[in-house]
Scaffold this motif. Sequence first.
Motif, PDB file in Angstrom:
ATOM      1  N   GLY A  20     -60.710  63.373  65.090  1.00 41.57           N
ATOM      2  CA  GLY A  20     -61.229  63.286  66.440  1.00 41.57           C
ATOM      3  C   GLY A  20     -60.129  63.312  67.479  1.00 41.57           C
ATOM      4  N   THR A  21     -60.534  63.229  68.728  1.00 41.75           N
ATOM      5  CA  THR A  21     -59.614  63.273  69.853  1.00 41.75           C
ATOM      6  C   THR A  21     -58.948  61.921  70.057  1.00 41.75           C
ATOM      7  OG1 THR A  21     -60.856  65.014  70.973  1.00 41.75           O
ATOM      8  CG2 THR A  21     -59.443  63.629  72.351  1.00 41.75           C
ATOM      9  N   VAL A  22     -57.633  61.915  70.132  1.00 40.35           N
ATOM     10  CA  VAL A  22     -56.854  60.722  70.445  1.00 40.35           C
ATOM     11  C   VAL A  22     -55.835  61.116  71.509  1.00 40.35           C
ATOM     12  CG1 VAL A  22     -55.359  58.891  69.571  1.00 40.35           C
ATOM     13  CG2 VAL A  22     -57.108  59.884  68.073  1.00 40.35           C
ATOM     14  N   VAL A  23     -55.860  60.425  72.650  1.00 35.55           N
ATOM     15  CA  VAL A  23     -54.955  60.737  73.758  1.00 35.55           C
ATOM     16  C   VAL A  23     -54.235  59.467  74.186  1.00 35.55           C
ATOM     17  CG1 VAL A  23     -54.751  61.624  76.105  1.00 35.55           C
ATOM     18  CG2 VAL A  23     -56.456  62.592  74.572  1.00 35.55           C
ATOM     19  N   VAL A  24     -52.914  59.560  74.306  1.00 31.85           N
ATOM     20  CA  VAL A  24     -52.106  58.432  74.745  1.00 31.85           C
ATOM     21  C   VAL A  24     -51.296  58.853  75.962  1.00 31.85           C
ATOM     22  CG1 VAL A  24     -50.570  56.581  74.000  1.00 31.85           C
ATOM     23  CG2 VAL A  24     -51.842  57.896  72.283  1.00 31.85           C
ATOM     24  N   ALA A  25     -51.325  58.061  77.009  1.00 26.89           N
ATOM     25  CA  ALA A  25     -50.578  58.359  78.229  1.00 26.89           C
ATOM     26  C   ALA A  25     -50.081  57.056  78.845  1.00 26.89           C
ATOM     27  CB  ALA A  25     -51.453  59.129  79.216  1.00 26.89           C
ATOM     28  N   GLY A  26     -49.324  57.182  79.927  1.00 22.95           N
ATOM     29  CA  GLY A  26     -48.764  56.006  80.574  1.00 22.95           C
ATOM     30  C   GLY A  26     -49.811  55.099  81.183  1.00 22.95           C
ATOM     31  N   PRO A  28     -60.038  69.086  80.579  1.00 28.59           N
ATOM     32  CA  PRO A  28     -60.159  70.516  80.245  1.00 28.59           C
ATOM     33  C   PRO A  28     -61.053  70.775  79.032  1.00 28.59           C
ATOM     34  CG  PRO A  28     -57.882  69.979  80.800  1.00 28.59           C
ATOM     35  CD  PRO A  28     -58.606  68.672  80.710  1.00 28.59           C
ATOM     36  N   GLU A  29     -60.907  70.000  77.969  1.00 30.54           N
ATOM     37  CA  GLU A  29     -61.736  70.218  76.785  1.00 30.54           C
ATOM     38  C   GLU A  29     -63.183  69.831  77.057  1.00 30.54           C
ATOM     39  OE1 GLU A  29     -62.413  71.835  73.252  1.00 30.54           O
ATOM     40  OE2 GLU A  29     -60.361  71.661  73.990  1.00 30.54           O
ATOM     41  N   ALA A  30     -63.392  68.767  77.840  1.00 31.29           N
ATOM     42  CA  ALA A  30     -64.759  68.358  78.173  1.00 31.29           C
ATOM     43  C   ALA A  30     -65.462  69.443  78.991  1.00 31.29           C
ATOM     44  CB  ALA A  30     -64.740  67.038  78.943  1.00 31.29           C
ATOM     45  N   TRP A  31     -64.734  70.037  79.928  1.00 30.70           N
ATOM     46  CA  TRP A  31     -65.330  71.114  80.718  1.00 30.70           C
ATOM     47  C   TRP A  31     -65.607  72.336  79.845  1.00 30.70           C
ATOM     48  CZ3 TRP A  31     -63.591  76.094  81.664  1.00 30.70           C
ATOM     49  CH2 TRP A  31     -64.390  76.827  82.558  1.00 30.70           C
ATOM     50  N   SER A  32     -64.670  72.670  78.948  1.00 28.48           N
ATOM     51  CA  SER A  32     -64.863  73.820  78.063  1.00 28.48           C
ATOM     52  C   SER A  32     -66.074  73.606  77.164  1.00 28.48           C
ATOM     53  CB  SER A  32     -63.601  74.039  77.219  1.00 28.48           C
ATOM     54  OG  SER A  32     -63.723  75.188  76.423  1.00 28.48           O
ATOM     55  N   LEU A  33     -66.242  72.383  76.669  1.00 22.48           N
ATOM     56  CA  LEU A  33     -67.399  72.069  75.831  1.00 22.48           C
ATOM     57  C   LEU A  33     -68.694  72.202  76.628  1.00 22.48           C
ATOM     58  CD1 LEU A  33     -68.643  70.993  73.201  1.00 22.48           C
ATOM     59  CD2 LEU A  33     -68.244  68.679  74.067  1.00 22.48           C
ATOM     60  N   ALA A  34     -68.697  71.688  77.857  1.00 26.95           N
ATOM     61  CA  ALA A  34     -69.890  71.796  78.699  1.00 26.95           C
ATOM     62  C   ALA A  34     -70.239  73.264  78.960  1.00 26.95           C
ATOM     63  CB  ALA A  34     -69.660  71.066  80.019  1.00 26.95           C
ATOM     64  N   TYR A  72     -70.561  67.692  80.643  1.00 27.67           N
ATOM     65  CA  TYR A  72     -69.164  67.400  80.973  1.00 27.67           C
ATOM     66  C   TYR A  72     -68.894  65.900  80.927  1.00 27.67           C
ATOM     67  CZ  TYR A  72     -65.023  66.709  83.879  1.00 27.67           C
ATOM     68  OH  TYR A  72     -63.799  66.294  84.378  1.00 27.67           O
ATOM     69  N   GLU A  73     -69.729  65.121  81.556  1.00 28.84           N
ATOM     70  CA  GLU A  73     -69.544  63.664  81.563  1.00 28.84           C
ATOM     71  C   GLU A  73     -69.627  63.100  80.147  1.00 28.84           C
ATOM     72  OE1 GLU A  73     -68.602  61.960  84.024  1.00 28.84           O
ATOM     73  OE2 GLU A  73     -68.922  63.326  85.712  1.00 28.84           O
ATOM     74  N   ALA A  74     -70.554  63.625  79.347  1.00 28.80           N
ATOM     75  CA  ALA A  74     -70.662  63.164  77.965  1.00 28.80           C
ATOM     76  C   ALA A  74     -69.413  63.515  77.171  1.00 28.80           C
ATOM     77  CB  ALA A  74     -71.894  63.776  77.304  1.00 28.80           C
ATOM     78  N   GLY A  75     -68.812  64.675  77.501  1.00 24.01           N
ATOM     79  CA  GLY A  75     -67.618  65.107  76.798  1.00 24.01           C
ATOM     80  C   GLY A  75     -66.398  64.260  77.061  1.00 24.01           C
ATOM     81  N   LEU A  76     -66.445  63.438  78.103  1.00 22.40           N
ATOM     82  CA  LEU A  76     -65.328  62.555  78.427  1.00 22.40           C
ATOM     83  C   LEU A  76     -65.409  61.215  77.710  1.00 22.40           C
ATOM     84  CD1 LEU A  76     -65.158  63.122  82.303  1.00 22.40           C
ATOM     85  CD2 LEU A  76     -63.546  64.003  80.589  1.00 22.40           C
ATOM     86  N   GLU A  77     -66.546  60.927  77.126  1.00 26.54           N
ATOM     87  CA  GLU A  77     -66.781  59.585  76.578  1.00 26.54           C
ATOM     88  C   GLU A  77     -66.606  59.546  75.054  1.00 26.54           C
ATOM     89  OE1 GLU A  77     -67.102  57.132  78.633  1.00 26.54           O
ATOM     90  OE2 GLU A  77     -67.109  58.563  80.303  1.00 26.54           O
ATOM     91  N   GLY A  78     -66.306  58.356  74.564  1.00 34.56           N
ATOM     92  CA  GLY A  78     -66.300  58.095  73.130  1.00 34.56           C
ATOM     93  C   GLY A  78     -65.011  58.420  72.402  1.00 34.56           C
ATOM     94  N   HIS A  79     -64.034  58.991  73.088  1.00 36.23           N
ATOM     95  CA  HIS A  79     -62.777  59.322  72.444  1.00 36.23           C
ATOM     96  C   HIS A  79     -61.853  58.094  72.419  1.00 36.23           C
ATOM     97  CE1 HIS A  79     -64.030  63.481  72.727  1.00 36.23           C
ATOM     98  NE2 HIS A  79     -64.177  63.357  74.036  1.00 36.23           N
ATOM     99  N   VAL A  80     -60.803  58.180  71.639  1.00 39.86           N
ATOM    100  CA  VAL A  80     -59.767  57.149  71.653  1.00 39.86           C
ATOM    101  C   VAL A  80     -58.715  57.607  72.661  1.00 39.86           C
ATOM    102  CG1 VAL A  80     -57.988  55.970  70.319  1.00 39.86           C
ATOM    103  CG2 VAL A  80     -60.205  56.476  69.269  1.00 39.86           C
ATOM    104  N   ALA A  81     -58.710  56.987  73.827  1.00 41.84           N
ATOM    105  CA  ALA A  81     -57.830  57.428  74.913  1.00 41.84           C
ATOM    106  C   ALA A  81     -57.396  56.238  75.749  1.00 41.84           C
ATOM    107  CB  ALA A  81     -58.544  58.460  75.790  1.00 41.84           C
TER     108      ALA A  81
END
Length: 356
Positions: free
Chosen positions: A225-231, A242-248, A278-287
């Motif tokens: 699955g998607t895992v994103v780490v940032a500051g 970008p991926e959420a929009w592409s999925l939508a 799009y909004e659904a595509g932003l949720e549920g990931h490890v970020a």
Amino acid sequence: MSSVIASTRLSVLDRSRIREGHDGPAALRDTVRLAQDLESLGYHRFWVSEHHSVPGVAGSAPTVLAAAVAAATSTIRVGSGGVMLPNHQPLVVAEQFGVLESLFPGRIDMGIGRSVGFTDGIRRALGRDRSDADDFAARLEELLGWFTGEQSAHPQVHARPAEGLRVPPYLLATGEGAVIAARAGLPLVIGDLRSRDTMLRAVEDYRGRFRPSLWAQEPYVVIAGTVVVAGTEQDARRLLRPEAWSLAHSRTHGAFPPLVPPERIGSMPMTARERAFYEAGLEGHVAGTEEQVADALSAVIKDTAADEVMVTTSTYDREALLDSFRRLAGVAQLAPHGTALDRPSGASGTVRSAHP
């Protein structure tokens, strides 16, 4: 950081996503460079995918791309996530992986999936239809038989140079994939992290039905699955856009487009249906930040008792993506290949399974 993550193998599946303003060849070169970067960070394996006629994905020939990745690296395991077996003759798949294993011994994985083409047009071009996935279990048995020399469909034929080689097979779980993997005694790759309850049921079913085989003596579970780490958490969520929009877009227009910069997405006109996807595509990931990701990923690993996590993240900003992988390597306490945190299969103190 969490000892749970540090004792779990960490790998990456890259789909060779095309970025707006760039082309397919650039995406493929990016994939090879990413594999080199992740090898230096200590990731365990790097897989590439199979997609056909998708505007935003350049990875259409995983065995060819895997060869390029393996040639450009030296220690990281390389494989497919996966070759879609209904699209190919099992003999040809065995031959291709036999060649890969012969050229890069001990580094090749054979990830197999049961999906057919994305649209009716693609399926027709491939000479396939939806029903070709129905005999997947039989095709899988034939594929594995080409390596062992025990397939019975074509007794006078031998897969060269595959016969006698042991290329580790993995089964991507779609539909009944978890049950098929259990019955065949194969390691299971399952995602995504957003469908937690579905994932847990499939993993439990897989472990309960697992039959030891030549390929695996015990269940082996890779969660993907998607895992994103940032500051900051905000920066991490920005990388998801970008991926959420592409999925939508794919859900409403039928195809994944190239990835666009996250700053543009907020001003894009969307229908209510597109906005909902799009909004659904932003949720549920490890970020989130390192601390937030350590907590969230530890919880998933504990819930699933996963042996390995395969990260499938993509975003427009390649440097930000690489920074996320660097941060995740720090969370997981990865070390360069060959050090104490990446002992050979079966060594104590690293992972719960001896699978490659």
